[in-house]
Structures are given as C-alpha cells and as structure tokens.
Scaffold this motif. Structure first.
Motif, PDB file in Angstrom:
ATOM      1  N   MET A 236       0.876  -1.173   0.000  1.00  0.00           N
ATOM      2  CA  MET A 236       0.000   0.000   0.000  1.00  0.00           C
ATOM      3  C   MET A 236       0.915   1.227   0.000  1.00  0.00           C
ATOM      4  O   MET A 236       1.312   1.727   1.051  1.00  0.00           O
ATOM      5  CB  MET A 236      -0.928  -0.015   1.216  1.00  0.00           C
ATOM      6  CG  MET A 236      -1.808  -1.258   1.286  1.00  0.00           C
ATOM      7  SD  MET A 236      -3.008  -1.259   2.649  1.00  0.00           S
ATOM      8  CE  MET A 236      -4.226  -0.075   2.034  1.00  0.00           C
ATOM      9  N   ASN A 237       1.303   1.634  -1.216  1.00  0.00           N
ATOM     10  CA  ASN A 237       2.279   2.715  -1.394  1.00  0.00           C
ATOM     11  C   ASN A 237       3.571   2.409  -0.644  1.00  0.00           C
ATOM     12  O   ASN A 237       4.156   3.262   0.023  1.00  0.00           O
ATOM     13  CB  ASN A 237       1.709   4.055  -0.921  1.00  0.00           C
ATOM     14  CG  ASN A 237       0.584   4.543  -1.812  1.00  0.00           C
ATOM     15  OD1 ASN A 237       0.315   3.957  -2.864  1.00  0.00           O
ATOM     16  ND2 ASN A 237      -0.083   5.605  -1.400  1.00  0.00           N
ATOM     17  N   GLY A 238       4.020   1.146  -0.759  1.00  0.00           N
ATOM     18  CA  GLY A 238       5.270   0.737  -0.134  1.00  0.00           C
ATOM     19  C   GLY A 238       5.144   0.311   1.308  1.00  0.00           C
ATOM     20  O   GLY A 238       6.150  -0.021   1.948  1.00  0.00           O
ATOM     21  N   ARG A 239       3.938   0.291   1.842  1.00  0.00           N
ATOM     22  CA  ARG A 239       3.718  -0.047   3.241  1.00  0.00           C
ATOM     23  C   ARG A 239       2.829  -1.291   3.347  1.00  0.00           C
ATOM     24  O   ARG A 239       2.047  -1.585   2.438  1.00  0.00           O
ATOM     25  CB  ARG A 239       3.033   1.112   3.981  1.00  0.00           C
ATOM     26  CG  ARG A 239       3.764   2.432   3.915  1.00  0.00           C
ATOM     27  CD  ARG A 239       2.872   3.559   4.424  1.00  0.00           C
ATOM     28  NE  ARG A 239       2.434   3.318   5.786  1.00  0.00           N
ATOM     29  CZ  ARG A 239       3.026   3.821   6.864  1.00  0.00           C
ATOM     30  NH1 ARG A 239       4.103   4.593   6.719  1.00  0.00           N
ATOM     31  NH2 ARG A 239       2.569   3.566   8.077  1.00  0.00           N
ATOM     32  N   LEU A 240       2.958  -1.999   4.460  1.00  0.00           N
ATOM     33  CA  LEU A 240       2.057  -3.110   4.726  1.00  0.00           C
ATOM     34  C   LEU A 240       0.695  -2.586   5.176  1.00  0.00           C
ATOM     35  O   LEU A 240      -0.344  -3.013   4.679  1.00  0.00           O
ATOM     36  CB  LEU A 240       2.625  -4.023   5.813  1.00  0.00           C
ATOM     37  CG  LEU A 240       1.699  -5.167   6.284  1.00  0.00           C
ATOM     38  CD1 LEU A 240       1.382  -6.107   5.126  1.00  0.00           C
ATOM     39  CD2 LEU A 240       2.336  -5.932   7.444  1.00  0.00           C
ATOM     40  N   LEU A 241       0.718  -1.635   6.104  1.00  0.00           N
ATOM     41  CA  LEU A 241      -0.490  -0.989   6.598  1.00  0.00           C
ATOM     42  C   LEU A 241      -0.585   0.422   6.044  1.00  0.00           C
ATOM     43  O   LEU A 241       0.447   1.057   5.782  1.00  0.00           O
ATOM     44  CB  LEU A 241      -0.498  -0.932   8.127  1.00  0.00           C
ATOM     45  CG  LEU A 241      -0.862  -2.202   8.887  1.00  0.00           C
ATOM     46  CD1 LEU A 241      -0.565  -2.017  10.375  1.00  0.00           C
ATOM     47  CD2 LEU A 241      -2.325  -2.554   8.685  1.00  0.00           C
ATOM     48  N   PRO A 242      -1.779   0.947   5.872  1.00  0.00           N
ATOM     49  CA  PRO A 242      -1.910   2.337   5.420  1.00  0.00           C
ATOM     50  C   PRO A 242      -1.442   3.305   6.495  1.00  0.00           C
ATOM     51  O   PRO A 242      -1.348   2.961   7.681  1.00  0.00           O
ATOM     52  CB  PRO A 242      -3.415   2.480   5.176  1.00  0.00           C
ATOM     53  CG  PRO A 242      -4.032   1.474   6.074  1.00  0.00           C
ATOM     54  CD  PRO A 242      -3.087   0.312   6.102  1.00  0.00           C
TER      55      PRO A 242
END
Length: 360
Positions: A236-242
C-alpha cells in the motif's frame, strides 16, 4: 419402475420449470446488484430523492416534471457541495441510472410474483412450499425498503450514503440471491443424496461465509471511495499498513470508517478467500469426492482466481467503470459458485419431494 417412481417422473417437468424460473429470477437479482454498483460508481444513487414504489415506475415525461425532479435534487448536500452548477442535461444522465436500478428491482418483484401465482394454481409448487416462496418475496420487498433507508442517509447531512447502510443493502440482496439459488437447486435436483462428510461440508459453508463477508467489506470500501487511494499492489504505497491506520478513536472504528484500513481489510480477506478456496479444492481431492462436487470445486477456484486478477486491475487503474462493474459481477459469480459447491458437497436437498409432498 415402481408406482412412486413413476409418479415422481411425471412431476419432474413441473419441478424443473419451477427450478429454472427461480434460477432466472436469481439472474435478475445478480443483474440488479451489478447495476446497483454502476449506479454508485456514477454518483447517481441520490438523484431520485423520493420513494414512490408504484408511481415511480414512470419517469419524468415533460420539461416541467424534469425541472421538479432537478429542484428536489438541488436541495440535498450532494448537489450543494459536490455538483453545484450541474446542468439539467447532466442531471438527467445520473437520474436514468438510478431510475433503471429501481425499475429492475420492480421487475424482479413482478418476475417472481406472477409466475408464482401460476405455478401455485397449477400445483407445480406444492402447497407446503407456499410459505417458503412468500418469504422469498418478502425478502425482495425488504431489499427495496432497505434501499430507500440507505438513500435517506445521504439526503440530509452527507454527500453520499452511509457505507454501513450500503453494506446492509448489498447484504440483503446477496441473501436473497442465495435463497433463490438454493431453492432453485432443490427443485432441479430434489433427490436426497449422501453428503461428502461433515468436515468437507463445514469447509464449504465456511467458504460461503467468508465470501459473503468479503462482499460486505467491498461495499464498505465502495461507500468510503477507498478504491481511489493506495493504488499499488501488493504493498500500500510501499507499506504493509496504510498511514494513520488507527488515527480515529476508539481504535476499532477505523476498520470500517478509515478508508485506508477498510481497503486493507478487503485485501486481507481476499487472500483468505483464495486460501480457503484452494484448501477446499485440495480437501475434495484428498477425500476422493467425485461428480458435481468435484466439478464445482474446480469452477470455484477458477472464478476466485479471475476475481483476484480483476480486483488488482481495478485497484491499479483507480476503479474505472468497466473494470469495477466486472469486479462486482465476478463477486456475485464467486458467491454463487461457492453456494453451488456447498450444495453439492453437503448433498443437501431440503425440498425432497416425497410422495407426501407431491403436487395435488
């Protein structure tokens, strides 16, 4: 051939006719769900601000009638804060989507009620089954009432409908679809069969439940417009969580109120659906289940994988109308396939038209 078998054989064409009729109504409900998704995607759901179940079937036919409808729309927050300056022509374009959606809902009711009366009168539907059929009809009526309750949430203070009411609206529609499909299958294949065992049956029904929850989460995502953010996969844009996943308080409200976390939920449950479908597919083969139970498990895995591809493509392309509609239609197909698979695995035939149930 015994006398009992001969009598059931005579009844078979009538039972099949009832089954195919119910299957046809289920297809109309599936079309209504897909059209409802298109209505939401085009921002058309609040264009008709009144609920007139009978007279509402007739659209505006004069310029004066169109102006009256447009005037009603101009009073709600969606127009004042999002669509101020909209022309009458632009209003007509969103009005027709909502009108078509409501018209299809009315057609579903007519397509159920009128043939039911005919089948009941001729005895094709046994008297013992009348209450069940009337419950199906009532469930369709409830769906219409819930739809208006959903629309009301966007007429006073919001610029769109509540994501909770949207999920309930979809949830009732899917319950109706499932009840129609199950009843149709019982009429088309009413002979009781031995099931594939409790473990496989539990797995099959568990998958149906997960798919149902996933569809409700999809409605929450749609209601929050959460598909328009974090348009990357698998991250999610390079993340696991938003970002700011638990910004709101109390923390648990974020799961259904925070757009980023709602999309995260939808992604995670999608992985669960894939794992459950593949796991059931493997279990069916280990149990050496044959026949339609095996065939439906194959079809279910294939449809789930297609749906995953559609979901990812829809997200990466920021929810274009055509892809989003296909994604919603495929979700309905996944649910229908999961239900059919559960029916075949459980060996259920609740109707079991016996000599005591046959039409008189």
């Amino acid at each position: 051939m015994t006398v009992a078998a001969a009598r059931l054989e005579v009844q078979a064409p009538a039972r099949r006719a009832v089954g195919w009729w119910l299957f046809g109504v289920a297809l109309l409900v599936a079309a209504m769900v897909t059209l409802g998704g298109l209505t939401r995607l085009t921002g058309s759901g609040l264009s008709i601000t009144e609920w007139n179940p009978v007279t509402g079937v007739v659209p505006p036919l004069t310029e004066q009638a169109w102006q009256a409808e447009f005037s009603n729309y101009q009073k709600i927050p969606q127009y004042r804060f999002e669509n101020r300056g909209m022309t009458l022509g632009e209003f007509k374009s969103i009005y027709w989507w909502e009108w078509a959606h409501r018209l299809l809902g009315r057609l579903v009711g007519a397509a159920f009620l009128l043939p039911f009366i005919g089948f009941a009168a001729t005895g094709a539907i046994p008297r013992q089954q009348w209450p069940r059929m009337l419950v199906l009809f009532a469930l369709g009526g409830l769906q219409g009432a819930v739809g208006w309750w959903m629309v009301q949430s966007g007429l006073e203070t919001r610029v769109s409908v509540s994501q909770y009411r949207l999920a309930i609206h979809l949830g009732v529609a899917i319950l109706l679809l499932g009840a129609l499909l199950w009843t149709a299958m019982e009429y088309l294949r009413p002979v009781s069969r031995a099931g594939a065992g409790r473990k496989l049956t539990a797995l099959a029904w568990g998958l149906v439940a997960i798919v149902y929850v996933q569809m409700l989460l999809g409605a929450v995502v749609a209601g929050l417009h959460a598909g328009l953010i974090y348009n990357t996969w698998p991250s999610m844009n390079g993340r696991l969580l938003p970002e700011d996943a638990f910004a709101a308080h109390p923390w648990w409200t974020n799961f259904l109120d925070n757009p980023g976390l709602a999309q995260f939920d939808h992604r995670m449950v999608a992985y669960g659906v894939v794992a459950a479908a593949v796991g059931l597919w493997i279990a069916v083969r280990r149990a050496d289940v044959q026949g339609r139970a095996r065939t439906t498990s194959n079809a279910l895995v294939a449809i789930v994988l297609v749906q995953v591809v559609l979901g990812i493509a829809t997200l990466l392309n920021q929810v274009p109308l055509a892809l989003a509609a296909l994604h919603q239609a495929a979700a309905v197909a996944v649910f229908a396939a999961a239900l059919w698979n559960a029916y075949e695995i459980s060996g259920a035939a609740a109707l079991q038209l016996s000599m005591g149930d046959h039409p008189r």
